[in-house]
Design an enzyme around this catalytic site. Structure first.
Site, mmCIF file in Angstrom:
data_model
loop_
_atom_site.group_PDB
_atom_site.id
_atom_site.type_symbol
_atom_site.label_atom_id
_atom_site.label_comp_id
_atom_site.label_asym_id
_atom_site.label_seq_id
_atom_site.Cartn_x
_atom_site.Cartn_y
_atom_site.Cartn_z
ATOM 1 N N PHE A 132 0.859 -1.190 0.000
ATOM 2 C CA PHE A 132 0.000 0.000 0.000
ATOM 3 C C PHE A 132 0.890 1.234 0.000
ATOM 4 C CE2 PHE A 132 -2.364 3.532 1.760
ATOM 5 C CZ PHE A 132 -3.547 3.464 1.029
ATOM 6 N N LYS A 153 3.301 10.016 8.356
ATOM 7 C CA LYS A 153 2.643 9.531 9.574
ATOM 8 C C LYS A 153 3.304 10.026 10.874
ATOM 9 C CE LYS A 153 0.080 5.528 7.833
ATOM 10 N NZ LYS A 153 -1.293 5.780 8.199
ATOM 11 N N ASP A 180 9.476 2.560 1.384
ATOM 12 C CA ASP A 180 8.352 3.319 1.933
ATOM 13 C C ASP A 180 8.265 3.019 3.435
ATOM 14 O OD1 ASP A 180 5.892 4.206 2.822
ATOM 15 O OD2 ASP A 180 4.748 3.418 1.110
HETATM 16 C C1 PLP Z 1 3.167 2.398 3.851
HETATM 17 C C2 PLP Z 1 2.265 3.535 3.508
HETATM 18 N N1 PLP Z 1 2.587 4.338 2.501
HETATM 19 C C3 PLP Z 1 1.804 5.386 2.169
HETATM 20 C C4 PLP Z 1 0.640 5.648 2.841
HETATM 21 C C5 PLP Z 1 -0.204 6.822 2.440
HETATM 22 O O1 PLP Z 1 -0.051 7.833 3.362
HETATM 23 P P1 PLP Z 1 -1.125 9.029 3.431
HETATM 24 O O2 PLP Z 1 -2.395 8.434 3.910
HETATM 25 O O3 PLP Z 1 -0.506 10.005 4.385
HETATM 26 O O4 PLP Z 1 -1.224 9.571 2.054
HETATM 27 C C6 PLP Z 1 0.262 4.835 3.902
HETATM 28 C C7 PLP Z 1 -0.996 5.083 4.634
HETATM 29 O O5 PLP Z 1 -1.535 4.241 5.276
HETATM 30 C C8 PLP Z 1 1.092 3.750 4.249
HETATM 31 O O6 PLP Z 1 0.776 2.928 5.246
#
Ligand code: PLP
Length: 398
Positions: free
Chosen positions: A135, A251, A222
């Site tokens: 994700f 986050k 990520d």
């Molecule tokens: C691993 C990862 N990358 C990207 C995102 C996307 O982040 P945002 O919701 O701040 O756009 C999330 C959100 O849950 C995530 O868990």
């Protein structure tokens, strides 16, 4: 008087399946709703509230920042960007940072770096390796990189240029990229969050680092959910002793204030040049102060160690309470990023836990996810287990 919560809101767009409670204030790992009911927060705003709620050191620092500057513009130098960049560079062993506002924005910037990295070498159609169950966000590019058909449904045509492989299988990756000169990067989460708390194995990460070096690919990790101390090290990949070339963060970085960042090492740090990328809000003084203070307080209060110790305690306690139940497939994770996988869908637990005064989430349909603030105490960890256990037992008995 009890405030009633409407099932749907007449004016806010209906994009979330919400639990019918409205939270009003918080203190530490506790929050209270508009009716005064107390909850233990084992969700932390989905791995965001690093320092919990109303932290005695963070709040005055942000109040002070409000009296100085909230926002200027990237037309000008922002000294707090330099401060936060330096803190991130020192802790990651990388070299330069771009600031934005969210996880998907950080990932979007990473994908732009990968594409431009390819174009700079004359690769017209650069391709990026991504993973099943990944994700990466909900913009068109990041949902295309995401490995979940539900997230993608209805939003085609997807962005092209992704090659998808399974987690932890180096041979599958070799096969998928064999004799493909267009591959420029491998993009993954060290521990998949939304995909169900699925860790990359240490040996796989090390093999991947080697492969990226041999092939000249960017290793882009990520760490939006698993980074910023959550696993007990600053960044989860550090357990494997590797350093990525590109690392999106968000986050937990601002402890609740929206802030995203892309940290880059020498191979990727100069790919983007003036005019290639930007954002109005990214790196504004309020967000930067939140990042600087979050890191300072985490260090002063020993929160990496706390995440490791209390996380290990919590995982062991969950395993002791639930591990032997026949419907529990696995308790896994690292530090304060823990998943309990059941053998059946368990979304109903979110509402039932809230009724029982506990905030959790369920991801990948059958995985209970626990990502509390990093200030969690062992007593609070025990309380999570005590509240969750009867709910899981009851659900498995249904
Ligand atoms: C691993 C990862 N990358 C990207 C995102 C996307 O982040 P945002 O919701 O701040 O756009 C999330 C959100 O849950 C995530 O868990």
């Amino acid at each position: 008087m009890t405030a009633s919560i409407p099932a749907t809101s007449p004016h806010v767009m209906n994009t979330y399946g919400r639990v019918p409670i409205a939270l009003q204030r918080g203190q530490g790992c506790r929050v209270w709703d508009v009716n005064g009911k107390e909850y233990l927060d084992a969700l932390g705003g989905i791995a965001v509230n690093t320092l919990g709620h109303n932290h005695a050191k963070l709040v005055p620092a942000l109040q002070h920042q409000l009296t100085q500057l909230i926002h200027t513009s990237n037309y000008y130098h922002v000294p707090l960007q330099e401060q936060l960049a330096q803190l991130l560079v020192e802790r990651s062993g990388m070299s330069n940072v771009f600031f934005c506002n969210s996880g998907l924005e950080a990932n979007e910037a990473a994908l732009k770096i990968a594409r431009k990295f390819g174009h700079d070498q004359g690769i017209e159609k650069p391709e990026v390796v991504v993973y099943e169950k990944a994700f990466h966000g909900r913009s068109i590019a990041t949902l295309s990189a995401t490995g979940n058909p539900k997230v993608q449904a209805g939003f085609g045509p997807l962005v092209e240029g992704f090659i998808r492989v399974p987690q932890n299988d180096i041979e599958a990756l070799r096969r998928a990229t064999e004799r493909n000169p267009n591959v420029v990067a491998v993009f993954f989460e060290t521990i998949q969050g939304e995909g169900g708390v699925n860790p990359m194995r240490i040996e796989y990460l090390q093999q991947l680092r080697k492969l990226c070096d041999e092939r000249g690919w960017l290793m882009m990790i990520d760490e939006v959910q698993c980074g910023m101390g959550r696993t007990g090290k600053w960044f989860a990949h550090q357990w494997a002793g590797i350093v990525p070339d590109v690392m999106p963060l968000a986050k937990g970085l601002g402890s609740g204030v929206p802030v995203g960042a892309v940290v880059a090492g020498p191979k990727a740090a100069n790919v983007l040049q003036p005019g290639n990328h930007g954002t109005t809000f990214g790196g504004n003084p309020l967000a930067m102060r939140a990042g600087v203070e979050t890191i300072r307080i985490m260090e002063e209060d020993g929160l990496l160690q706390n995440a490791a110790t209390v996380g290990a305690h919590l995982q062991a306690a969950l395993r002791a309470a639930l591990g032997s139940l026949s419907g529990v497939k696995e308790v896994r994770g690292q530090g304060l990023m823990i998943g309990v996988e059941l053998d059946k869908p368990c979304g109903a637990l979110v509402g039932r836990a809230a009724e029982a005064g506990l905030l959790i989430s369920v991801t990948a349909e059958s995985v209970i996810r626990i990502v509390p603030p990093l200030i969690l105490t062992t007593a609070e960890a025990d309380e999570i287990v005590a509240r969750l256990t009867p709910l899981v037992q009851a659900l498995l008995a249904e």
